[in-house]
Design a protein around this motif. Structure first.
Motif, short mmCIF file in Angstrom:
data_model
loop_
_atom_site.label_atom_id
_atom_site.label_comp_id
_atom_site.label_asym_id
_atom_site.label_seq_id
_atom_site.Cartn_x
_atom_site.Cartn_y
_atom_site.Cartn_z
N ARG A 172 51.16 39.45 47.72
CA ARG A 172 50.62 38.27 47.02
C ARG A 172 49.62 38.66 45.93
NH1 ARG A 172 50.55 36.76 52.33
NH2 ARG A 172 48.31 37.07 52.49
N GLY A 173 49.46 39.99 45.73
CA GLY A 173 48.53 40.44 44.70
C GLY A 173 47.08 40.46 45.16
N GLU A 174 46.87 40.25 46.46
CA GLU A 174 45.48 40.26 46.95
C GLU A 174 45.02 41.70 47.16
OE1 GLU A 174 46.04 36.11 49.45
OE2 GLU A 174 46.20 38.05 50.45
N GLU A 175 43.75 41.92 46.88
CA GLU A 175 43.19 43.26 47.03
C GLU A 175 43.01 43.53 48.52
OE1 GLU A 175 42.65 45.31 44.57
OE2 GLU A 175 42.94 43.90 42.91
N VAL A 176 43.64 44.59 49.02
CA VAL A 176 43.49 44.90 50.45
C VAL A 176 43.00 46.33 50.67
CG1 VAL A 176 45.19 43.23 51.29
CG2 VAL A 176 45.96 45.48 50.55
N GLY A 177 42.74 47.04 49.59
CA GLY A 177 42.26 48.42 49.72
C GLY A 177 40.75 48.49 49.74
N GLY A 178 40.23 49.70 49.77
CA GLY A 178 38.79 49.91 49.83
C GLY A 178 38.14 50.02 48.47
N ILE A 179 38.96 49.98 47.40
CA ILE A 179 38.37 49.93 46.06
C ILE A 179 38.83 48.63 45.43
CG2 ILE A 179 38.30 51.00 43.78
CD1 ILE A 179 38.82 53.68 45.10
N VAL A 180 37.90 47.82 44.99
CA VAL A 180 38.30 46.56 44.35
C VAL A 180 37.71 46.51 42.94
CG1 VAL A 180 38.60 45.18 46.44
CG2 VAL A 180 36.35 45.34 45.38
N PRO A 181 38.48 45.97 42.00
CA PRO A 181 37.97 45.87 40.63
C PRO A 181 36.94 44.75 40.53
CG PRO A 181 40.10 44.81 40.80
CD PRO A 181 39.80 45.37 42.15
N HIS A 182 36.06 44.89 39.60
CA HIS A 182 35.07 43.84 39.36
C HIS A 182 35.21 43.42 37.89
CE1 HIS A 182 30.71 42.44 40.22
NE2 HIS A 182 31.45 41.51 39.69
N ILE A 183 36.14 42.48 37.66
CA ILE A 183 36.42 42.04 36.29
C ILE A 183 35.36 41.01 35.90
CG2 ILE A 183 38.10 40.86 34.80
CD1 ILE A 183 40.26 41.90 36.80
N SER A 235 33.65 42.76 30.63
CA SER A 235 34.69 43.79 30.59
C SER A 235 35.91 43.30 29.80
CB SER A 235 35.08 44.24 32.00
OG SER A 235 35.70 43.20 32.72
N ILE A 236 36.22 42.00 29.87
CA ILE A 236 37.37 41.48 29.10
C ILE A 236 37.00 41.44 27.61
CG2 ILE A 236 38.98 39.56 28.79
CD1 ILE A 236 38.29 38.74 31.70
N PRO A 255 37.68 47.40 34.09
CA PRO A 255 36.66 46.77 34.94
C PRO A 255 35.96 47.79 35.83
CG PRO A 255 38.89 46.31 35.74
CD PRO A 255 39.03 47.04 34.44
N ALA A 256 34.72 47.47 36.18
CA ALA A 256 33.99 48.32 37.13
C ALA A 256 34.70 48.23 38.48
CB ALA A 256 32.56 47.81 37.26
N GLU A 257 34.44 49.21 39.34
CA GLU A 257 35.06 49.18 40.66
C GLU A 257 34.00 49.24 41.74
OE1 GLU A 257 37.79 52.45 40.38
OE2 GLU A 257 39.45 51.07 40.01
#
Ligand SMILES: C[S@@+](CC[C@H](N)C(=O)[O-])C[C@H]1O[C@@H](n2cnc3c(N)ncnc32)[C@H](O)[C@@H]1O
Length: 928
Positions: free
Chosen positions: A563-574, A578-579, A585-587
């Protein structure tokens, strides 16, 4: 859609785990502690340590009365007057300012400017390792040799090594320690030089409310009724701890806590944290105490957490508001250096609704606001991306211009835009502009930063039927401790919990690759914690560097599900920035979401069980005042009292309906260690005891317990607040032997396992000995409503075991051996009755198949008739026969070979009874 990095798909179906591994800590080391079997040879005593309270903090500034502050205040004023530098003046003035601050006072505080703590060594009693158990039961099939060093994290130390204990360092293993928290923390400081090495301390003390409900007296019974005599602990050390803690109610409780906080602080690293868990009743006092000990500027926060999912606490029955939360008070050793890792939660987990993300962009690109029903949760959210309509203006009017968008002109006045003209056009290209009534807004998708930081209010921590299994009456939820550990430490750091209970801190620290030490003064919680750790299974978090262990850090990745949801241990911070600036984006790293290797099943690493051993009376004349809790005077008066009790109740039940009556009980002349002497009348009714299969052996043993009538026997009493030690047994046996007594009675409230073993080996010491229990009700006194024991002294038997040979399954292979726990007499200290338990009806028993008289290394551990091993059984079902798990839940070991093919070896069985007492029995085996 926002620009996305190439994404790694969520992992496929996990393969079945087939190997059990554990983390080790190759970069950490520790001072070598002596094994308990070498206690007799231990000579490195140390004097008690004195800790001083910061004298500037107490007591109040009262210039007229007799008050220690006056002296200090005058000295500080003199320092200011004579100061040579501004720094001198400032320092003295600051101290002066501090003594004039208000502070919490209580009875006994002002009189006590320092306190002494006995400095006792810690002896290693057991070495435990889940992998050693798994390897041991598997070895039967694979015949691989166990490497004790690898499995137990410790090379076996021989007797000569023991003499060098506390002198050299060895590899790190985690530690579970029986003893008073103050004494143990002092030992870590004084014997091991651990000051400044602990990253985090978690203290969950009794809340200072009720005594009875704080101490669980039985391993298998969790509901503890306050003020019920039967539910009262009978552990001598616990009764002592209670008297110290609650003797003067809240006043002694505050002293108890302050002393421990002061010593704990010395153990912390400069960047370390101390957490105290407490209820609303004493929260305000704990804050005051910690301000005093740590300095108010080192206060970090008070966390409020939900402890039960419902409000059905007893308060609900009263006419007042019910609570379901407790608190954690957090102080830093030095707040400027504090190690802090932000922990995040999914925004979608927010229980208070969607908040400002109240619009949705549907899969077809249409945007609409959520309906009232969708917002309140009454109706499911539609598919698509939630977004908030964020402000596009900023207070800084540096970017003032008219912007034409969709044919309309917008002006930010009286403020400025958050970005430049180019930035605005990037936002427009990315479809991030939203036309509100008369203004433009920024489209901030919830998944631009799918997580949000945890604050100091945790509502997701309620323990209930779907969370942790509850083992202990006052168990903390794992989530609570886990979050503290994640905020205040990194993998490989050292965490200490001096209030172990069921071992929640150790369990969670182990899970997250932190090193741990945990301490409790009571055996019941420690045996629960031992079981919890030994049978735990954890995910294998991928290590960045295998050879460094967790200290090298965990490996994190960015991953998304279908579904495109972030499930890992690194997530972007848009962000808007940044746009607008076209930057990647920062992580953010989510420390609680490292990558998991599903093919590895992780078990707890090896750990040692250690204990302080207070010497009740010191017979060595080595010039150092002995650091035991009881002074010689108080021990002497205790002996006088016990002799009087014995005179009034001189009949001792020695089992099998036989009794011994003591006459002419008196203190012996010029005794070194003996407490009394007497003559005996022994009677036997001739009736046989009913001990099942063990009868014959038991009978035989009991036969030599009957002393000859009319002869003189010796008596020694154990300490008032502890267990009989092997040293006491050894010294008194030597004296009784030299003085030609025919028998020695060792009488105590409790006995250490190795002292018990010595008594059973009496042929070695040349005198027949019997251990006699005396009812702990004698020392409970006013703590009990009734003292009901009709029987004050009685004998309690040892576990009965049988070692048998098992023919090898393959021709030509070596003979194997098997141990069966036949049963044991369990002593009920509440009514002095003795009940026979079958081997498969004890909470736990352990087997060492190569006992070295120094330390018990458990190669098989049994939790009869429980599902304790079920998690491991499920996880490893491909690797182990069903029969292995049947053995580990029963009274018979799996077969094992003679260690290293030797012709003679010893097996030891340690049984943990319902009250957490340990009973050790050792048998020599000669191969045919
Ligand atoms: C509230 S319980 C801790 C429960 C723990 N957080 C858990 O999750 O199971 C407090 C523990 O502190 C122990 N304790 C009390 N006084 C102590 C002392 N002076 N030294 C060491 N342990 C002590 C008690 O035996 C009890 O197990």
């Amino acid at each position: 859609m926002p620009p996305r990095r190439p994404r790694r798909p969520a992992r496929k179906q996990a393969p079945t785990p087939h190997q059990a591994r554990n983390y080790t800590h190759p970069e950490a080391d520790a001072v070598m502690r002596p094994d308990v079997g070498a206690q007799g040879a231990f000579r490195k005593k140390k004097p008690p340590a004195t800790y001083k309270y910061d004298s500037s903090l107490a007591p109040e500034m009262n210039w007229d009365g007799q008050n220690p502050a006056r002296e200090e205040g005058e000295a500080l004023i003199a320092r200011i007057l004579a100061a040579k530098s501004l720094a001198d003046v400032q320092d003295a003035a600051q101290r002066l300012a501090r003594i004039s601050r208000p502070f919490l006072n209580w009875a006994g505080k002002a009189e006590r400017l320092s306190f002494d703590v006995p400095t006792l060594p810690l002896f290693v009693h057991e070495r435990l390792s889940t992998r050693a158990i798994l390897e041991s039961v598997k070895r039967r099939r694979t015949n691989t040799q166990m490497d004790a060093f690898e499995l137990f994290g410790d090379p076996k130390h021989d007797y000569a090594d023991q003499l060098r204990s506390y002198e050299h360092r060895e590899g790190w293993v985690n530690r579970m320690i029986l003893g008073d928290s103050l004494v143990v923390m002092n030992s870590l400081l004084q014997y091991e030089g651990m000051g400044g090495q602990v990253q985090m301390i978690y203290i969950d003390p009794p809340y200072g409310v009720k005594f009875g409900s704080n101490f669980q007296p039985f391993v298998r019974k969790r509901d503890v009724k306050n003020n019920d005599d039967d539910d009262m602990t009978r552990e001598p050390e616990m009764v002592q701890a209670y008297r110290d803690t609650w003797g003067l109610g809240l006043h002694s409780y505050l002293t108890y806590l302050r002393d421990r906080l002061l010593v704990a602080r010395d153990l912390l690293t400069e960047s370390g944290s101390l957490f105290v868990q407490i209820s609303d009743v004493n929260l305000h006092h704990v804050r005051e105490l910690m301000d005093e000990v740590f300095g108010a500027n080192n206060f970090v926060t008070v966390i409020s957490f939900v402890k039960t999912s419902s409000l059905n606490s007893p308060d609900a029955k009263l006419n007042r508001v019910a609570t379901n939360n407790d608190f954690i008070v957090w102080y830093a050793r030095n707040v400027d250096e504090l190690k802090f890792r932000q922990v995040f939660r999914n925004k979608t987990d927010l229980s208070n609704g969607v908040g400002s993300f109240d619009w949705v962009e549907l899969p077809n690109g249409d945007r609409r606001s959520l309906t009232q029903a969708e917002r309140s949760g009454a109706k499911a959210l539609p598919g698509g991306r939630l977004f908030a309509r964020a402000d596009l203006t900023s207070q800084k009017p540096t970017t003032l211009f008219d912007l034409t968008y969709s044919g309309k002109v917008y002006n930010p006045l009286p403020r400025g835009w958050r970005t430049t003209k180019e930035g605005m056009s990037k936002l427009a290209d990315a479809n991030r502009l939203f036309v509100a009534k008369n203004s433009l807004r920024f489209v901030q998708y919830l998944d631009d930063f799918a997580v949000t930081p945890y604050g100091a209010f945790w509502e997701d921590t309620g323990t209930g039927s779907f969370t942790d299994e509850k083992l202990y009456a006052v168990q903390t939820g794992t989530k609570v401790v886990q979050r503290c550990i994640q905020m205040a430490t990194d993998p490989g750091d050292l965490v200490l919990d001096p209030t172990c209970g069921s071992g929640t801190t150790a369990y969670v620290a182990e899970q997250w690759g932190r090193r741990w030490i945990t301490v409790d003064t009571s055996r019941v919680p420690l045996s629960l914690a031992r079981q919890r750790l030994l049978t735990a299974t954890y995910p294998w978090y991928e290590l960045k560097a295998d050879d460094r262990g967790p200290a090298g850090g965990f490996h994190y990745e960015r991953r998304q599900n279908n579904r495109g949801e972030e499930v890992g241990g690194i997530v972007p911070h848009i962000t808007l920035k940044s746009i607008a600036n076209d930057e990647p984006p920062a992580e953010e790293i989510l420390v609680d979401r490292p990558e998991i290797t599903k093919s590895i099943m992780r078990v707890a690493g090896p750990f040692a069980v250690e204990a302080t051993i207070p010497t009740p009376v010191d017979f060595d004349n080595d010039g150092i005042e002995d650091s035991h809790a009881e002074s010689p005077e108080s021990y002497a008066s205790f002996i006088d009292r016990m002799i009087e009790v014995l005179r009034r109740s001189p009949v001792i039940q020695i089992g099998g309906n036989r009794t011994v009556t003591l006459r002419n009980i008196r203190p012996p002349a010029r005794a070194l260690s003996l407490s009394a002497e007497a003559t005996v009348d022994a009677t036997a009714s001739g009736q046989r005891p009913t001990l099942g299969e063990a009868v014959d052996e038991a009978e035989e043993k009991r036969g030599d317990r009957l002393p000859l009538s009319g002869k003189s026997v010796a008596i020694v009493f154990g300490p008032e607040n502890g267990a009989v030690s092997d040293k006491l047994v050894f010294e008194s046996a030597r004296e009784a032997n030299a003085k030609n007594y025919t028998h020695l009675y060792v009488i105590g409230f409790a006995i250490q396992a190795n002292a018990r073993e010595l008594i059973d080996k009496h042929d070695m010491l040349g005198i027949a000995m019997t251990y006699i229990n005396m009812t702990p009700d004698l020392m409970m006194g006013d703590l009990l409503k009734n003292m009901r024991s009709s029987q004050i002294f009685s004998v309690c038997g040892q576990p009965e075991i049988k070692v048998s040979e098992v023919a090898p399954s393959e021709a030509g292979a070596a003979m194997q051996y098997q141990v069966k726990l036949l049963g044991l007499d369990v002593f009920n200290p509440a009514d002095m009755s003795v009940e026979h338990k079958r081997g498969d009806d004890v909470p736990c028993w352990m087997l060492d198949t190569d006992y070295d008289d120094l330390c018990f290394r458990a190669t098989q551990v049994f939790f009869p008739r429980t599902g304790a091993w079920d998690n491991l059984k499920r996880a490893l079902k491909a690797d182990y026969d069903e029969s292995v798990w049947d053995h580990l839940a029963g009274d018979t070991s799996t077969p094992f070979s003679a260690p290293d093919g030797r012709t003679e070896f010893k097996v030891a069985v340690k049984v943990i009874d319902e009250r957490g007492n340990e009973l050790l029995v050792v048998k020599s085996v000669k191969t045919a």
